[in-house]
Design an enzyme around this catalytic site. Structure first.
Site, short mmCIF file in Angstrom:
data_model
loop_
_atom_site.label_atom_id
_atom_site.label_comp_id
_atom_site.label_asym_id
_atom_site.label_seq_id
_atom_site.Cartn_x
_atom_site.Cartn_y
_atom_site.Cartn_z
N PHE A 176 0.86 -1.19 0.00
CA PHE A 176 0.00 0.00 0.00
C PHE A 176 0.90 1.25 0.00
O PHE A 176 1.84 1.33 0.79
CB PHE A 176 -0.90 -0.02 1.24
CG PHE A 176 -2.00 0.99 1.19
CD1 PHE A 176 -3.15 0.76 0.47
CD2 PHE A 176 -1.88 2.19 1.88
CE1 PHE A 176 -4.17 1.70 0.42
CE2 PHE A 176 -2.90 3.14 1.84
CZ PHE A 176 -4.05 2.89 1.11
N ASP A 216 1.72 -5.11 8.58
CA ASP A 216 0.54 -4.26 8.46
C ASP A 216 -0.68 -5.18 8.33
O ASP A 216 -0.77 -5.95 7.37
CB ASP A 216 0.68 -3.34 7.24
CG ASP A 216 -0.44 -2.30 7.18
OD1 ASP A 216 -1.55 -2.59 7.68
OD2 ASP A 216 -0.20 -1.22 6.63
N TYR A 230 -10.90 1.32 10.70
CA TYR A 230 -12.14 1.62 9.97
C TYR A 230 -12.49 0.61 8.89
O TYR A 230 -13.48 0.77 8.20
CB TYR A 230 -12.08 3.03 9.36
CG TYR A 230 -10.85 3.34 8.53
CD1 TYR A 230 -10.74 2.90 7.23
CD2 TYR A 230 -9.81 4.10 9.06
CE1 TYR A 230 -9.62 3.18 6.48
CE2 TYR A 230 -8.68 4.39 8.32
CZ TYR A 230 -8.59 3.92 7.02
OH TYR A 230 -7.47 4.20 6.27
N LYS A 231 -11.66 -0.42 8.71
CA LYS A 231 -11.96 -1.43 7.69
C LYS A 231 -12.79 -2.55 8.33
O LYS A 231 -13.93 -2.31 8.69
CB LYS A 231 -10.66 -1.91 7.05
CG LYS A 231 -10.01 -0.80 6.22
CD LYS A 231 -8.62 -1.12 5.71
CE LYS A 231 -8.10 0.06 4.90
NZ LYS A 231 -6.63 0.03 4.76
N ARG A 291 -12.31 -4.43 -7.10
CA ARG A 291 -12.07 -5.10 -5.83
C ARG A 291 -13.38 -5.28 -5.06
O ARG A 291 -14.14 -4.33 -4.90
CB ARG A 291 -11.08 -4.26 -5.00
CG ARG A 291 -10.56 -4.96 -3.77
CD ARG A 291 -9.54 -4.10 -3.07
NE ARG A 291 -10.17 -2.97 -2.40
CZ ARG A 291 -9.62 -2.29 -1.40
NH1 ARG A 291 -8.41 -2.60 -0.97
NH2 ARG A 291 -10.24 -1.28 -0.84
C1 LIG Z 1 -5.96 1.18 4.47
C2 LIG Z 1 -4.49 1.01 4.62
C3 LIG Z 1 -3.72 1.99 5.27
C4 LIG Z 1 -4.39 3.26 5.70
O1 LIG Z 1 -3.56 4.14 6.35
P1 LIG Z 1 -4.18 5.47 6.98
O2 LIG Z 1 -3.10 6.07 7.73
O3 LIG Z 1 -5.39 5.07 7.77
O4 LIG Z 1 -4.65 6.32 5.84
C5 LIG Z 1 -2.38 1.74 5.44
N1 LIG Z 1 -1.81 0.59 5.00
C6 LIG Z 1 -2.54 -0.37 4.37
C7 LIG Z 1 -1.88 -1.62 3.91
C8 LIG Z 1 -3.89 -0.17 4.15
O5 LIG Z 1 -4.60 -1.09 3.50
#
Ligand SMILES: *Cc1c(COP(=O)(O)O)cnc(C)c1O
Length: 421
Positions: free
Chosen positions: A134, A206, A231-232, A380
């Site tokens: 990401f 992560d 939030y996921k 997705r």
């Molecule tokens: C959703 C996601 C993030 C989100 O990071 P934020 O700091 O909340 O914007 C980070 N890493 C991964 C792998 C994600 O899927």
């Protein structure tokens, strides 16, 4: 749970309904506010609101803040929220109590643990990750490498198979996302952590796309650090606080650079110099976002008695149903599977590539099927097992088939790009 479609494909909507009737998690859906007429397959981007969250936020605003004012830091336990919420998450990720805190965003927490990990391995300068990770994870690592300013660098591999060769004696940290946000590919956390340790590297995992969707075992894998998103799959609400894990064996040696007063040994002594708290609290920085952390706290109540193996079983069955139906209905329309076909190697999502994925997703959204588009060409679909029904998976595949067969995605309005995809 009774077998739900992992070895028997569902051929009709009636069969999908029968699976829902037999689903032991079916009643969980009632705990959420689910807008009518939507098939929501984007809980891996933003989980829905539970009734418990709505009630809790109202109570926090009206009673705790409105009436209790400053006294609520003690009376309502606001000051302990990062640890209380962290302990709830610990159970979901196979971590002991007092090894997880909720705080800040995933990006900020990554900075903290990555910096701590790099500092624990001072003779080494390289952070290894995947180019497909990401973007924020890569950006944070780049920023940290530049700040460290001692020849630190990010080394990216293009394929997980290249990870072993990338782990030489210069590598301080292996930083991976457990489940790929694009393809859903799952890394073997235990084996990969062992490999990193054999090469003298620490691991940062992560868990943004795994926490709350499948059982995890950070302790069993001997992971060093982890972070994840609120939030996921945890349904904490937009911009919910994220979480952070540090292995107990490292906590007293790990030092993170965002040394704010909430991570101090005695914040209310108002000392003029920093002394890190004992244990995981040293990973806190500033005042917790009480309203959003309370929302996350309430959202986590739905997981309290949840059997995560059962959750995973349903997630696999939902993905398998969707995938099988899409393969049956959408062949010949330029759709190709980019997720692993083997359920054991796939997270709680199914991704397909299509040359016009953006327009196809817009057309699906117009039909009430909410998935998302990930640049450059990915459709997705997330299957959060807590509230997604088998009929949702069945219907979504049917509608995708119709959108592709009719070519309705070619309408010009479906190609207009919005800021958030
Ligand atoms: C959703 C996601 C993030 C989100 O990071 P934020 O700091 O909340 O914007 C980070 N890493 C991964 C792998 C994600 O899927």
């Amino acid at each position: 749970m009774t077998r739900t479609g992992t070895d028997e494909a569902i051929g009709s909507r009636e069969e999908a309904e029968a699976f829902d009737r037999r689903d032991p998690l079916a009643a969980m859906r009632d705990a959420f506010h689910m807008p009518e007429g939507l098939i929501y397959l984007d809980g891996n981007s933003l989980g829905p609101m539970s009734h418990g969250v709505r009630d809790r936020v109202r109570d926090v605003i009206e009673r705790e803040w409105g009436d209790g004012l400053i006294g609520s830091w003690n009376a309502a336990g606001w000051v302990d929220l990062p640890r209380r919420v962290g302990d709830k998450i610990a159970r979901l990720i196979g971590a002991p109590q007092a090894s997880v805190v909720a705080a800040d965003s995933t990006s900020v927490n990554l900075f903290k643990v990555l910096a701590a990990a790099v500092a624990l391995n001072p003779s080494r300068r390289v952070i290894v990750s995947e180019r497909s990770n990401f973007p924020t994870d890569l950006y944070i690592a780049e920023g940290l490498a530049a700040l460290a300013g001692q020849g630190h660098e990010l080394r990216l591999v293009d394929d997980p198979a290249e990870i072993p060769a990338a782990l030489d004696e210069t590598v301080a940290v292996l930083m991976l996302t457990h489940v790929s946000y694009r393809t859903g590919l799952v890394h073997d956390m235990a084996a990969t952590t062992r490999l990193a340790h054999e090469h003298g590297a620490l691991t940062v995992w992560d868990l943004a796309h795994s926490a709350g969707a499948m059982p995890l075992d950070l302790s069993g894998a001997d992971a060093d650090f982890a972070i994840g998103c609120g939030y996921k799959y945890l349904n904490g609400g937009p911009g919910a606080p994220a979480f952070l894990y540090a292995a107990p064996r490292l906590q007293e040696r790990a030092v993170q650079p965002l040394s704010g007063w909430f991570g101090h040994a005695a914040p209310f002594r108002f000392d003029s110099s920093y002394e890190p708290a004992q244990g995981i609290d040293r990973f806190l920085t500033g005042t917790p976002a009480v309203i959003s952390m309370s929302a996350l706290d309430a959202a986590l109540d739905l997981f309290e008695t949840m059997d995560l193996a059962r959750l995973r079983e349903k997630s696999v069955a939902l993905c398998e149903l969707f995938l099988t139906r899409v393969e049956a209905l959408c062949g010949g329309y330029g759709v190709s599977l980019v997720s692993p076909r083997d359920a054991a190697r796939r997270g709680s999502q199914v991704s397909f590539a299509h040359p016009d994925a953006y327009a196809v997703m817009q057309a699906l959204i117009a039909r009430g099927v909410i998935g998302d588009f990930r640049a450059p060409d990915i459709l997705r679909f997330g299957f959060a097992p807590l509230y997604t029904r088998f009929v949702d998976a069945f219907d979504a595949a049917e509608i995708l088939g119709e959108v592709l067969a009719s070519g309705e995605w070619r309408r010009p309005e479906f190609s207009v790009r919005r800021a958030v995809t």
